[in-house]
Enzyme design. Structure first.
Site, PDB file in Angstrom:
ATOM      1  N   LYS A  49      36.347 -71.982 -49.031  1.00 54.44           N
ATOM      2  CA  LYS A  49      36.899 -72.551 -47.869  1.00 54.44           C
ATOM      3  C   LYS A  49      38.023 -71.374 -47.533  1.00 54.44           C
ATOM      4  CE  LYS A  49      35.939 -77.142 -48.705  1.00 54.44           C
ATOM      5  NZ  LYS A  49      36.150 -78.482 -49.219  1.00 54.44           N
ATOM      6  N   GLN A  93      41.207 -81.950 -51.963  1.00 50.82           N
ATOM      7  CA  GLN A  93      39.857 -81.681 -52.478  1.00 50.82           C
ATOM      8  C   GLN A  93      39.369 -83.009 -53.399  1.00 50.82           C
ATOM      9  OE1 GLN A  93      37.592 -79.067 -51.604  1.00 50.82           O
ATOM     10  NE2 GLN A  93      36.052 -80.054 -52.984  1.00 50.82           N
ATOM     11  N   ASP A 116      38.965 -83.506 -42.719  1.00 44.11           N
ATOM     12  CA  ASP A 116      37.801 -83.980 -43.284  1.00 44.11           C
ATOM     13  C   ASP A 116      36.982 -85.228 -42.694  1.00 44.11           C
ATOM     14  OD1 ASP A 116      36.692 -83.040 -45.786  1.00 44.11           O
ATOM     15  OD2 ASP A 116      38.537 -83.627 -46.774  1.00 44.11           O
TER      16      ASP A 116
HETATM   17  N1  GUN Z   1      34.242 -82.483 -52.122  1.00 44.17           N
HETATM   18  C1  GUN Z   1      33.143 -82.488 -51.974  1.00 44.17           C
HETATM   19  N2  GUN Z   1      32.913 -82.436 -50.710  1.00 44.17           N
HETATM   20  C2  GUN Z   1      34.097 -82.607 -50.039  1.00 44.17           C
HETATM   21  C3  GUN Z   1      34.541 -82.709 -48.870  1.00 44.17           C
HETATM   22  O1  GUN Z   1      33.709 -82.676 -47.925  1.00 44.17           O
HETATM   23  N3  GUN Z   1      35.668 -82.968 -48.695  1.00 44.17           N
HETATM   24  C4  GUN Z   1      36.847 -83.035 -49.877  1.00 44.17           C
HETATM   25  N4  GUN Z   1      37.870 -83.074 -49.579  1.00 44.17           N
HETATM   26  N5  GUN Z   1      36.367 -82.953 -50.889  1.00 44.17           N
HETATM   27  C5  GUN Z   1      35.250 -82.699 -51.327  1.00 44.17           C
END
Ligand code: GUN
Length: 289
Positions: A49, A93, A116
């Site tokens: 990211k 996360q 998100d």
């Molecule tokens: N862990 C796996 N997929 C995601 C996601 O789309 N957002 C977040 N915050 N954590 C994740």
């Protein structure tokens, strides 16, 4: 069979987003990435990211609180990011260490910074087909992949395997929407479904998001179906340097010859998820003024 190349489609999106960010007057968008603990998949996702943000010209702020952080301290950290006018988007996360309350942490993120798309307000807007909110990144990425692969869901039976808040439910809602490219007829299968295979065999478009390695076998798929594999499962593989390999929720080798189009793992949905996070961060920046 045609392979849906998520990496190639994501590269196009990255270029589009980069141009939009470059044309932005004033400060660049800023995304705060909060990761607690050293879950290996989370370490790799957050790094990806950060790298994609840099490529597009989005600033990222990676925050790595100690694993000993308390719920109250984590919520204070989120409150501070909510109040910081230089931060447009906040991502905590998942998964958080077990001693922390993840839903409560997600709820703490202000809706207008919830890139998100997990906040109640944003989920409500999705149900109401109000485009002013944020849509969860993986389902948004799936819709983008389908659109850019020439798949129109109108008149199609879309079967979603999995009912999670992160993928299954929002993916089903997006496929159902009354708008161009969507208008699908949607079935959701989950752990309480009596005969999953009988339903997946009816799918014109099958979206597998249950987190079970190679669960979808050839005899569960209708010839000519479009298959979207959301699973990213690490299975042991001593022949690999890392000691594991990544497989999806679909038995790719068995299913691919049957499918009209199929996403690989890795290189299918995954790269799109990251792009949608960046698109949401740009959207947050634009609405922040
Ligand atoms: N862990 C796996 N997929 C995601 C996601 O789309 N957002 C977040 N915050 N954590 C994740």
């Amino acid at each position: 069979m045609q392979l849906i190349d998520g990496n190639a489609i994501a590269a196009t999106l990255v270029a589009e987003l980069k141009a939009r960010v470059a044309a932005l007057p004033g400060r660049k968008p800023c995304l705060a990435l909060v990761r607690v603990g050293e879950d290996p998949a989370s370490v790799s996702y957050v790094r990806k990211k950060e790298k994609t943000a840099a490529e597009i010209g989005i600033e990222s702020r990676v925050i790595l609180p100690p694993v000993s952080i308390s719920q109250a301290e984590l919520e204070k950290l989120i409150d501070d990011l909510n109040a910081d006018p230089a931060v447009d988007g906040i991502l905590v996360q998942s998964p958080l260490p077990k001693n922390l309350d993840e839903p409560a942490a997600f709820r703490r993120i202000a809706a207008h910074k919830d890139v998100d798309g997990f906040h109640t307000l944003n989920l409500g807007k999705l149900v109401q087909e109000d485009d002013s909110g944020f849509v969860a990144c993986t389902p948004a990425g799936i819709m983008e992949l389908l659109a850019r692969s020439g798949v129109d869901l109108k008149g199609k039976h879309v079967v979603v395997l999995g009912r999670s808040l992160i993928v299954g439910k929002p993916a089903a809602l997006l496929a159902l929407q009354k708008k161009a490219g969507a208008n699908g007829t949607v079935t959701i299968c989950h752990s309480g479904t009596a005969d999953v295979a009988a339903l997946t065999r009816l799918a014109d478009v099958l979206i597998a998001a249950i987190g079970k390695p190679e669960f979808v076998k050839a005899d569960m798929v209708k010839p000519g179906a479009v298959v979207i594999d959301v699973g990213i499962n690490r299975v042991p593989d001593p022949s690999k340097k890392t000691g594991y390999k990544l497989v999806g929720d679909v038995d790719f080798d068995g299913v691919a010859p049957l499918a009209s189009q199929i996403t690989p793992v890795p290189g299918g949905v995954g790269p799109m998820t990251v792009c949608m996070l960046m698109r949401n961060t740009l959207k947050a920046r634009l609405s922040a003024g």
